[in-house]
Design a protein around this motif. Structure first.
Motif, PDB file in Angstrom:
ATOM      1  N   TRP A  73      38.474  42.317  32.561  1.00 33.57           N
ATOM      2  CA  TRP A  73      37.415  42.478  33.423  1.00 33.57           C
ATOM      3  C   TRP A  73      36.328  41.426  32.980  1.00 33.57           C
ATOM      4  O   TRP A  73      36.017  41.336  32.134  1.00 33.57           O
ATOM      5  N   LEU A  74      35.892  40.604  34.030  1.00 39.42           N
ATOM      6  CA  LEU A  74      34.772  39.893  33.963  1.00 39.42           C
ATOM      7  C   LEU A  74      33.842  40.258  35.111  1.00 39.42           C
ATOM      8  O   LEU A  74      34.046  40.321  36.083  1.00 39.42           O
ATOM      9  N   SER A  75      32.410  40.378  34.796  1.00 37.19           N
ATOM     10  CA  SER A  75      31.217  40.673  35.459  1.00 37.19           C
ATOM     11  C   SER A  75      30.992  39.258  35.820  1.00 37.19           C
ATOM     12  O   SER A  75      30.332  38.315  35.220  1.00 37.19           O
ATOM     13  N   VAL A  76      31.128  38.746  37.275  1.00 36.81           N
ATOM     14  CA  VAL A  76      30.710  37.436  37.770  1.00 36.81           C
ATOM     15  C   VAL A  76      29.494  37.532  38.588  1.00 36.81           C
ATOM     16  O   VAL A  76      29.333  38.417  39.340  1.00 36.81           O
ATOM     17  N   PRO A  77      28.271  36.873  38.269  1.00 38.17           N
ATOM     18  CA  PRO A  77      27.004  37.038  38.809  1.00 38.17           C
ATOM     19  C   PRO A  77      27.036  36.263  40.227  1.00 38.17           C
ATOM     20  O   PRO A  77      27.970  35.400  40.556  1.00 38.17           O
ATOM     21  N   ALA A 121      27.730  38.704  43.656  1.00 32.42           N
ATOM     22  CA  ALA A 121      28.211  39.515  42.409  1.00 32.42           C
ATOM     23  C   ALA A 121      29.360  40.260  42.534  1.00 32.42           C
ATOM     24  O   ALA A 121      29.642  40.910  43.587  1.00 32.42           O
ATOM     25  N   HIS A 122      30.319  40.241  41.600  1.00 31.58           N
ATOM     26  CA  HIS A 122      31.307  41.040  41.939  1.00 31.58           C
ATOM     27  C   HIS A 122      32.019  41.360  40.398  1.00 31.58           C
ATOM     28  O   HIS A 122      31.957  40.621  39.467  1.00 31.58           O
ATOM     29  N   GLU A 123      33.251  42.125  40.291  1.00 32.02           N
ATOM     30  CA  GLU A 123      33.721  42.443  39.075  1.00 32.02           C
ATOM     31  C   GLU A 123      35.177  41.687  39.277  1.00 32.02           C
ATOM     32  O   GLU A 123      35.750  41.909  40.361  1.00 32.02           O
ATOM     33  N   TYR A 124      35.584  41.082  38.431  1.00 31.35           N
ATOM     34  CA  TYR A 124      36.953  40.471  38.447  1.00 31.35           C
ATOM     35  C   TYR A 124      37.778  40.682  37.506  1.00 31.35           C
ATOM     36  O   TYR A 124      37.790  40.772  36.365  1.00 31.35           O
ATOM     37  N   GLU A 154      27.564  51.662  42.117  1.00 36.24           N
ATOM     38  CA  GLU A 154      26.425  50.558  41.997  1.00 36.24           C
ATOM     39  C   GLU A 154      26.472  49.517  43.231  1.00 36.24           C
ATOM     40  O   GLU A 154      25.761  48.671  43.351  1.00 36.24           O
ATOM     41  N   GLY A 155      27.586  49.859  44.032  1.00 36.12           N
ATOM     42  CA  GLY A 155      27.584  48.942  45.484  1.00 36.12           C
ATOM     43  C   GLY A 155      28.028  47.362  45.096  1.00 36.12           C
ATOM     44  O   GLY A 155      27.378  46.481  45.421  1.00 36.12           O
ATOM     45  N   VAL A 156      28.858  47.440  43.992  1.00 31.23           N
ATOM     46  CA  VAL A 156      29.350  46.083  43.668  1.00 31.23           C
ATOM     47  C   VAL A 156      30.784  45.892  44.253  1.00 31.23           C
ATOM     48  O   VAL A 156      31.611  46.702  43.937  1.00 31.23           O
ATOM     49  N   ALA A 157      31.071  44.596  44.586  1.00 30.28           N
ATOM     50  CA  ALA A 157      32.408  44.178  45.028  1.00 30.28           C
ATOM     51  C   ALA A 157      33.305  43.909  43.871  1.00 30.28           C
ATOM     52  O   ALA A 157      33.203  43.874  42.778  1.00 30.28           O
TER      53      ALA A 157
END
Length: 200
Positions: A73-77, A121-124, A154-157
């Motif tokens: 996983w990568l966190s993309v801002p 922002a999303h988790e990839y 957390e409300g992240v896509a």
């Protein structure tokens, strides 16, 4: 019974590279990048190791406690632009390090960067691998759901590119929807960009 999941570190590198290599040797996209089976067997582990090193440095690797499945996983801002020139440089460097004469190593990075969504922002989910003899036991679902639960809190896509029709169905069950048109690799298979809004 739940699946025990932990964060992998440098000490797990060899195990995870082996796992990624085994899981993706027969993947349609890996077959496109390395059409010759003998060359794929020899070179594919180097590509998996390069991908893993990027995620160990910049993201997170989830690993089942028994070492039979992992997710990268990568966190993309929100302000990231995956299609920018820096990504092109990264793809060229990756090709040089892994298989200099194989333009498809570079091209796959450029093409996936070109369809990667920006602005939110999303988790990839870059890659998920389950050892072939452990598939069908829910390990992949548990690994993805582990992060999706946090996304929902957390409300992240979340975003990914599915590389085969079987995984497409799994991701749809987990709440992902197709995002735009599939990516048609030149003279090769399709990849399906998929997006998941956080769920209440």
């Amino acid at each position: 019974m739940g699946v025990a999941i932990r964060t992998a570190g440098e000490g797990d590198r060899e195990l995870v590279v082996r796992l990624l290599d085994r899981a993706f040797q027969d993947d349609p996209v890996s077959g496109w990048v390395f059409p010759d089976p003998a060359h794929r067997r020899a070179t594919h582990p180097k590509l998996m190791a390069a991908f893993l090193d990027i995620v160990l440095a910049e993201g997170r690797v989830d690993l089942t406690e028994d070492g039979t499945a992992c997710a990268l996983w990568l966190s993309v801002p929100a302000d990231a632009h995956p299609e920018n020139a820096e990504q092109g440089d990264d793809a060229a460097q990756l090709r040089e390090a892994v298989d200099p004469d194989n333009e498809r190593v570079e091209l796959i990075g450029q093409l996936t960067a070109g369809i990667h969504p920006s602005g939110r922002a999303h988790e990839y989910l870059w890659m998920i691998a389950v050892a072939p003899d452990n598939q069908g036991r829910g390990l992949g679902t548990a690994l993805v759901q582990h992060v999706l639960d946090r996304c929902d809190r957390e409300g992240v896509a979340a975003y990914l590119e599915a590389s085969c029709a079987r995984s497409l169905k799994l991701y749809e069950r987990l709440g992902f929807d197709l995002l735009g048109r599939p990516l048609d690799l030149p003279d090769g298979p399709q990849m399906w960009p998929m997006w998941r809004e956080p769920q209440a």
